[in-house]
Scaffold this active site. Structure first.
Site, PDB file in Angstrom:
ATOM      1  N   ASP A  10      48.582  44.558  38.341  1.00 59.77           N
ATOM      2  CA  ASP A  10      48.495  44.840  36.919  1.00 59.77           C
ATOM      3  C   ASP A  10      49.889  44.618  36.332  1.00 59.77           C
ATOM      4  O   ASP A  10      50.880  44.565  37.061  1.00 59.77           O
ATOM      5  CB  ASP A  10      48.042  46.290  36.729  1.00 59.77           C
ATOM      6  CG  ASP A  10      48.216  46.774  35.307  1.00 59.77           C
ATOM      7  OD1 ASP A  10      47.614  46.176  34.404  1.00 59.77           O
ATOM      8  OD2 ASP A  10      48.962  47.741  35.099  1.00 59.77           O
ATOM      9  N   ASP A  12      51.322  45.969  32.652  1.00 57.09           N
ATOM     10  CA  ASP A  12      51.905  47.114  31.938  1.00 57.09           C
ATOM     11  C   ASP A  12      51.750  48.403  32.738  1.00 57.09           C
ATOM     12  O   ASP A  12      50.652  48.774  33.148  1.00 57.09           O
ATOM     13  CB  ASP A  12      51.233  47.286  30.569  1.00 57.09           C
ATOM     14  CG  ASP A  12      51.592  46.165  29.608  1.00 57.09           C
ATOM     15  OD1 ASP A  12      52.790  45.940  29.390  1.00 57.09           O
ATOM     16  OD2 ASP A  12      50.667  45.512  29.083  1.00 57.09           O
TER      17      ASP A  12
END
Length: 221
Positions: A10, A12
């Site tokens: 991922d 953020d």
């Protein structure tokens, strides 16, 4: 011990320390449009989802007519904070170490393609990743579409891939794709929340993640 040929991250809250900027941008856009302002916890929970899904969940009073303006205000606030964004300490060394082990690296993010490409260019990381997928070109989390796309393109089976993320949305996406998940507790979702989603493992720092992965990866055949 299971060995992985690819690690999918991922963005953020996992690689980039952007949680506060996202929360502040959602709240700022709400104030601009005189909408109820969500709490920090409410705004943090939706991080990782595609922006349209996230906004309707965290700002339920948002109308379809207001949506384009809200996006404009959110992006304006977020871009104002660009200079404050930093990768988490140890991330460059983590990625370099994995590349030196000839591990395939990917990104699966709720960011838009434009947004991710802008961040990759800012970090000069375009060559770090073998493949990236964004919510606006596949399906948003927790749908497994981004991970299924990545595995298909790389020619890998589910047992060869691990997903790394800081939210339950990442863990659930991994479950839905049939792959293992590594949850990190330093991002948007806290440890009790992450534990409820049953990740394969949960770690508290980039350094811990680096050590855990280094023992469990191998170059693809």
């Amino acid at each position: 011990m299971k060995r992985y040929s690819a690690v999918v991250f991922d963005w953020d809250g996992t690689l980039m320390d952007s949680t506060h900027s996202i929360v502040s941008s959602i709240q700022g856009a709400c104030r601009d449009l005189d909408l109820p302002v969500p709490t920090d916890q409410e705004a943090r929970w939706v991080i990782g989802l595609s922006l349209d899904s996230a906004l309707y969940r965290v700002v339920p009073d948002l109308t379809a007519e207001q949506f384009p303006l809200f996006l404009d205000r959110y992006r304006a606030h977020f871009h104002q904070r660009d200079t404050q964004l930093r990768v988490f300490h140890g991330v460059p060394e983590l990625l370099l170490g994995l590349k030196q082990q000839n591990v395939l690296l990917g990104v699966a993010t709720g960011k838009s393609r434009v947004g991710l490409d802008r961040m990759l260019a800012a970090q000069q990381w375009q060559q770090h990743f073998d493949i990236t997928r964004c919510a606006d070109e596949s399906f948003g989390k927790p749908h497994p579409g981004m991970l299924l796309d990545i595995m298909q393109v790389l020619g890998l089976d589910p047992e060869q891939v691990v997903m790394v993320g800081d939210t339950t949305h990442d863990v659930q996406m991994a479950h839905n794709a049939g792959i293992d998940s590594l949850a990190v507790s330093y991002g948007a979702h806290d440890k009790p929340t992450l534990a409820e989603s049953r990740p394969t493992v949960m770690l508290d720092s980039v350094d811990e993640m680096r050590g855990w992965l280094a023992q469990r990866v191998n170059a693809p055949a």
